[in-house]
Design a protein around this motif. Structure first.
Motif, PDB file in Angstrom:
ATOM      1  N   UNK A 141      -1.673  20.891 -10.596  1.00  0.00           N
ATOM      2  CA  UNK A 141      -2.927  20.675 -11.054  1.00  0.00           C
ATOM      3  C   UNK A 141      -3.732  22.016 -11.198  1.00  0.00           C
ATOM      4  N   UNK A 142      -3.815  22.428  -9.909  1.00  0.00           N
ATOM      5  CA  UNK A 142      -4.542  23.535  -9.635  1.00  0.00           C
ATOM      6  C   UNK A 142      -3.957  24.661  -8.735  1.00  0.00           C
ATOM      7  N   UNK A 143      -4.267  25.953  -9.110  1.00  0.00           N
ATOM      8  CA  UNK A 143      -3.681  27.065  -8.443  1.00  0.00           C
ATOM      9  C   UNK A 143      -5.018  28.052  -8.289  1.00  0.00           C
ATOM     10  N   UNK A 144      -5.081  28.604  -7.003  1.00  0.00           N
ATOM     11  CA  UNK A 144      -6.227  29.452  -6.689  1.00  0.00           C
ATOM     12  C   UNK A 144      -5.642  30.653  -5.878  1.00  0.00           C
ATOM     13  N   UNK A 145      -5.627  31.878  -6.432  1.00  0.00           N
ATOM     14  CA  UNK A 145      -4.862  32.888  -5.697  1.00  0.00           C
ATOM     15  C   UNK A 145      -6.109  33.842  -5.203  1.00  0.00           C
ATOM     16  N   UNK A 146      -6.072  34.138  -3.998  1.00  0.00           N
ATOM     17  CA  UNK A 146      -6.959  35.122  -3.495  1.00  0.00           C
ATOM     18  C   UNK A 146      -6.347  36.578  -3.211  1.00  0.00           C
TER      19      UNK A 146
ATOM     20  N   UNK B 125       0.777  -1.226   0.062  1.00  0.00           N
ATOM     21  CA  UNK B 125       0.061   0.051  -0.145  1.00  0.00           C
ATOM     22  C   UNK B 125       0.892   1.314   0.110  1.00  0.00           C
ATOM     23  N   UNK B 126       0.514   2.124  -0.891  1.00  0.00           N
ATOM     24  CA  UNK B 126       1.437   3.294  -0.995  1.00  0.00           C
ATOM     25  C   UNK B 126       0.741   4.358  -0.293  1.00  0.00           C
ATOM     26  N   UNK B 127       1.602   5.066   0.581  1.00  0.00           N
ATOM     27  CA  UNK B 127       1.127   6.182   1.383  1.00  0.00           C
ATOM     28  C   UNK B 127       1.134   7.394   0.297  1.00  0.00           C
ATOM     29  N   UNK B 128      -0.505   7.933   0.260  1.00  0.00           N
ATOM     30  CA  UNK B 128      -0.683   9.249  -0.667  1.00  0.00           C
ATOM     31  C   UNK B 128      -0.487  10.287   0.191  1.00  0.00           C
ATOM     32  N   UNK B 129       0.293  11.224  -0.188  1.00  0.00           N
ATOM     33  CA  UNK B 129       0.502  12.339   0.418  1.00  0.00           C
ATOM     34  C   UNK B 129      -0.248  13.531  -0.134  1.00  0.00           C
ATOM     35  N   UNK B 130      -0.910  14.354   0.680  1.00  0.00           N
ATOM     36  CA  UNK B 130      -1.956  15.223   0.505  1.00  0.00           C
ATOM     37  C   UNK B 130      -1.056  16.577   0.000  1.00  0.00           C
ATOM     38  N   UNK B 131      -1.175  16.945  -1.521  1.00  0.00           N
ATOM     39  CA  UNK B 131      -0.593  17.934  -2.104  1.00  0.00           C
ATOM     40  C   UNK B 131      -1.334  19.283  -2.250  1.00  0.00           C
TER      41      UNK B 131
ATOM     42  N   UNK C 223      -4.913  37.858   0.205  1.00  0.00           N
ATOM     43  CA  UNK C 223      -3.555  37.600   0.104  1.00  0.00           C
ATOM     44  C   UNK C 223      -3.089  36.002   0.367  1.00  0.00           C
ATOM     45  N   UNK C 224      -3.900  35.188  -0.108  1.00  0.00           N
ATOM     46  CA  UNK C 224      -4.018  33.725   0.280  1.00  0.00           C
ATOM     47  C   UNK C 224      -3.648  32.902  -1.133  1.00  0.00           C
ATOM     48  N   UNK C 225      -2.758  31.733  -1.066  1.00  0.00           N
ATOM     49  CA  UNK C 225      -2.747  30.923  -2.054  1.00  0.00           C
ATOM     50  C   UNK C 225      -2.896  29.542  -1.903  1.00  0.00           C
ATOM     51  N   UNK C 226      -3.857  28.830  -2.477  1.00  0.00           N
ATOM     52  CA  UNK C 226      -3.865  27.413  -2.654  1.00  0.00           C
ATOM     53  C   UNK C 226      -3.438  26.694  -3.867  1.00  0.00           C
ATOM     54  N   UNK C 227      -2.623  25.676  -3.544  1.00  0.00           N
ATOM     55  CA  UNK C 227      -1.967  24.900  -4.665  1.00  0.00           C
ATOM     56  C   UNK C 227      -2.268  23.484  -4.404  1.00  0.00           C
ATOM     57  N   UNK C 228      -2.681  22.929  -5.666  1.00  0.00           N
ATOM     58  CA  UNK C 228      -2.675  21.460  -5.845  1.00  0.00           C
ATOM     59  C   UNK C 228      -1.419  20.940  -6.816  1.00  0.00           C
TER      60      UNK C 228
ATOM     61  N   UNK D  12       2.884  32.152 -13.282  1.00  0.00           N
ATOM     62  CA  UNK D  12       4.091  31.448 -13.158  1.00  0.00           C
ATOM     63  C   UNK D  12       3.991  30.220 -12.367  1.00  0.00           C
ATOM     64  N   UNK D  13       3.114  30.284 -11.447  1.00  0.00           N
ATOM     65  CA  UNK D  13       3.019  28.949 -10.805  1.00  0.00           C
ATOM     66  C   UNK D  13       2.317  27.863 -11.700  1.00  0.00           C
ATOM     67  N   UNK D  14       1.459  28.143 -12.405  1.00  0.00           N
ATOM     68  CA  UNK D  14       0.762  27.273 -13.478  1.00  0.00           C
ATOM     69  C   UNK D  14       1.691  26.713 -14.326  1.00  0.00           C
ATOM     70  N   UNK D  15       2.970  27.556 -14.552  1.00  0.00           N
ATOM     71  CA  UNK D  15       3.641  26.877 -15.479  1.00  0.00           C
ATOM     72  C   UNK D  15       4.736  25.808 -14.744  1.00  0.00           C
ATOM     73  N   UNK D  16       4.653  25.827 -13.460  1.00  0.00           N
ATOM     74  CA  UNK D  16       5.784  24.885 -12.870  1.00  0.00           C
ATOM     75  C   UNK D  16       5.171  23.528 -12.912  1.00  0.00           C
ATOM     76  N   UNK D  17       6.147  22.574 -12.930  1.00  0.00           N
ATOM     77  CA  UNK D  17       5.682  20.907 -13.303  1.00  0.00           C
ATOM     78  C   UNK D  17       5.175  20.542 -11.895  1.00  0.00           C
ATOM     79  N   UNK D  18       4.054  19.350 -12.278  1.00  0.00           N
ATOM     80  CA  UNK D  18       3.305  18.876 -11.378  1.00  0.00           C
ATOM     81  C   UNK D  18       2.272  19.647 -10.574  1.00  0.00           C
TER      82      UNK D  18
END
Length: 698
Positions: free
Chosen positions: A39-44, A4-10, A48-53, A31-37
């Motif tokens: 999936x989703x970016x929400x900038x408020x 069983x692989x441990x799934x890390x919350x990203x 002044x808050x950032x959520x990154x998947x 710029x963040x969207x262009x980074x590898x890996x």
């Protein structure tokens, strides 16, 4: 054998520092969207808050924001806020100013073309505008045009045609404008930061007979929280032992402390003022009322208001249009007159005056300030769109029970007969019903100073109840029941009944002692609220209730509402709201957020009463009045109207000053000095104008 692989919350949330302009926020997000890996970016931007998947480090995020020195912190980290005078931007602007002054003094003593003076002007431009030039040139190489691109072209152009002094002044004034914009956005965001600092990060917990101090994230539901006098309550819960006055201003906006006894609900972030309390924890730290308020306020600031969407769309076409106008101003008159230097200079001035800085910041700074101010006053506005719509409403519909009235019965009249006093009437009635659990009985018992011994309590279905009090059987019940005993009912009792009150006769077998009227009492502030709404120009106020029409009309007459819709089921209230919208246009609905949910959802703006501790109110309504306080309704409408007015003024200031400056092209009077003052002046005006919303009070 399976592995069983441990799934890390990203999915992670971060707090940001130095995020001062919407263009920078958009570029940072890109710029963040262009980074590898990723999936989703929400900038408020507002919060002044950032959520990154995605799998990304803080260092990578800070590199993506290096163009504007954006700092990234974990959501729970304590962010060290650098004072304004210690900020890099402020220090660089101060050094740029000193170099500029030295250059101006030297140029006046010698000449503007003096190599040392040019060196000082060039140094001033580099120190004050290095980051602007770097970003502007990068944007230019990608054909991306924003305010920094326009400024870079204008300043480099000024240096090429020998206008070193004016180029240095432009860079210095633009640096001041940027620093003030950053300061104003931080000021507007302080309301959220002050909310985040309300609840303590650690709590004293009694678990399994031991006292443990721990992080609030480790506290479990069912733990007993120990709160000493003068301490803030760390978690939502119910008082298990102790009694104290608790100041709930942080949640409800009410400054008068509320006495808490065993069984009372308490909220994280409120202040225990007097006695010690033991509180059974009922919610995890992320589910507390204060956590929900912070989350909803931040989400509200992320949602763009209609006026902000308009400004964003306008800015998309505005910037290319300014560049086109600048080229035309430089080329056409230059070609016709042959005076290329003058008209290239004028074209550069057009680029400077055309910076969309003031326009872009005109709406978000007003929305963020207003929503933050409302949160501090105990009013939760869940989005810029709701803030704007509240300022435009034409009619307000109210639920009756618990909104215009207190929501529980109170004794309103006690009229004695046959020589009895009012005190004797109430005492005999309350004593006879002392064993009853009926709400009407409780309403009468509250008014009695002293109860007499009673026995043999019996209730008679549909009629009333009786008991032996002082050796005599005392009856309390309907007027019809009293008539069965051949007692004559006085006319004033009939009138009270016609007025929508529940009227009870108190009698012995052969004698009427008196009549008592009970009703769902009107809130003392309700008539004043309706009067204030009329004074504000909202003449149409409607009561929606499931009560009998006679009761509803009687209460409406006392309060002063203009229209009554009675005998309504929840689905009927929904239909009533739709009819009112056809009649009046924008209609607000004020209710308790539970049985009024369909009507709240269908109205233009749904306003829930008593949001503190009521999940239904927080989730159903567009606006929640955290205290059970109708007085906050006129304040909310006044704040919304002022916000609308300030947004319109800001857009007019931002565009008006630029139009005036651009008209100076015709006689050839537009200079780089005037251009930057027009841009900076517009930016300062909209910021200071928006910050007036901080002053709006209840």
């Amino acid at each position: 054998m399976s592995t069983r692989k441990k799934v890390r919350k990203l999915v992670k949330t971060y707090r940001l520092e130095n995020l001062s302009c919407t263009n920078c926020a958009a570029k940072f997000e890109k710029n963040i969207r262009s980074l590898p890996d990723i999936k989703r970016v929400e900038l408020n931007f507002g919060a002044s808050k950032l959520t990154v998947d995605g799998n990304v480090s803080i260092e990578e995020l800070e590199r993506a924001g290096a163009f504007d020195h954006i700092r990234v912190y974990p959501e729970k980290a304590k962010v060290e806020h650098t004072p304004f005078y210690k900020r890099r931007q402020t220090i660089e602007t101060a050094i740029s100013f000193m170099l500029l002054i030295a250059g101006v003094i030297l140029s006046f003593q010698t000449s503007e073309g003096n190599p040392w003076a040019i060196g000082l002007f060039g140094s001033s431009m580099l120190v004050g505008g290095y980051h602007m030039f770097r970003t502007g040139l990068m944007n230019l190489s990608r054909f991306e045009f924003d305010m920094k691109t326009l400024m870079t072209i204008a300043v480099i152009g000024a240096a090429i045609i020998g206008e070193w002094r004016e180029g240095a002044v432009v860079v210095f004034l633009f640096a001041i404008s940027e620093a003030l914009e950053s300061f104003s956005m931080n000021k507007a965001r302080q309301s959220i930061r002050s909310l985040m600092d309300l609840a303590p990060a650690r709590a004293l917990i009694q678990r399994n007979g031991e006292l443990l101090e721990m992080d609030t994230e480790d506290v479990r539901i069912g733990d007993v929280l120990i709160v000493k006098p003068g301490q803030k309550i760390a978690m939502d819960g119910v008082v298990l032992r102790g009694e104290s006055a608790v100041n709930q201003a942080a949640i409800t906006g009410e400054s008068i402390p509320e006495v808490k006894t065993p069984g009372a609900e308490v909220f994280a972030g409120t202040m225990n003022e007097e006695g010690a309390l033991e509180v059974t924890v009922t919610k995890r730290v992320e589910d507390t009322t204060i956590a929900k308020i912070i989350h909803l306020v931040e989400e509200a600031q992320a949602e763009k208001a209609p006026s902000q969407k308009f400004v964003d769309q306008f800015a998309k076409y505005y910037t290319p249009a300014i560049i086109a106008i600048a080229f035309l101003v430089a080329l056409v008159p230059g070609y016709v007159t042959g005076d290329w230097q003058l008209w290239i200079y004028q074209g550069l001035a057009v680029l400077v005056v055309g910076c969309p800085c003031a326009l872009v910041v005109s709406t978000p700074v007003a929305i963020v300030t207003a929503i933050g101010n409302a949160a501090r006053q105990g009013v939760l506005i869940k989005g810029g769109i709701h803030l704007e719509e509240t300022g435009r409403i034409n009619a307000v519909a109210f639920d009756k029970t618990g909104t215009l009235t207190k929501g529980y019965p109170e004794m309103t009249d006690a009229i004695p007969e046959n020589g009895y006093t009012k005190e004797q009437l109430v005492q005999l009635a309350a004593s006879a019903e002392s064993m009853s659990q009926h709400p009407l009985a409780r309403a009468i018992s509250k008014e009695a100073d002293l109860l007499l011994p009673s026995k043999g309590f019996n209730s008679v279905t549909g009629k009333g109840a009786y008991a032996q009090v002082g050796g005599e059987r005392i009856h309390i019940g309907s007027l019809l029941w009293a008539e069965e005993f051949s007692l004559e009912i006085p006319e004033h009792a009939r009138r009270l009944q016609q007025g929508g009150k529940s009227v009870m006769a108190v009698f012995k077998a052969e004698e009427l002692i008196g009549v008592i009227a009970v009703a769902d009492a009107i809130r003392s502030e309700s008539p004043g609220i309706i009067r204030k709404l009329k004074e504000m120009g909202i003449g149409s106020t409607i009561m929606l209730t499931g009560d009998h029409p006679a009761t509803a009309n009687a209460i409406a007459g006392e309060i002063g509402v203009t229209d009554v819709r009675a005998g309504l089921m929840p689905q009927d209230k929904l239909s009533a709201i739709r009819e009112l919208q056809q009649q009046y246009g924008r209609v607000a609905m004020v209710g308790d957020g539970i049985n009024d949910a369909p009507a709240l959802a269908a109205s233009t703006v749904g306003i829930a009463m008593g949001g503190a501790g009521t999940d239904a109110a927080l989730e159903t309504a567009d606006i929640a009045l955290m205290a059970d306080d109708l007085e906050k309704l006129p304040y909310t409408i006044r704040l919304s109207r002022k916000t609308l007015r300030i947004i319109k003024e800001n857009i007019m200031f931002a565009l008006g000053l630029k139009v005036i400056a651009l008209l100076l092209i015709i006689p050839g009077w537009l200079t780089l000095w005037i251009a930057i003052f027009a841009d900076m002046g517009a930016t300062l005006l909209v910021i200071l104008n928006a910050l007036r919303l901080v002053k709006v009070q209840k």
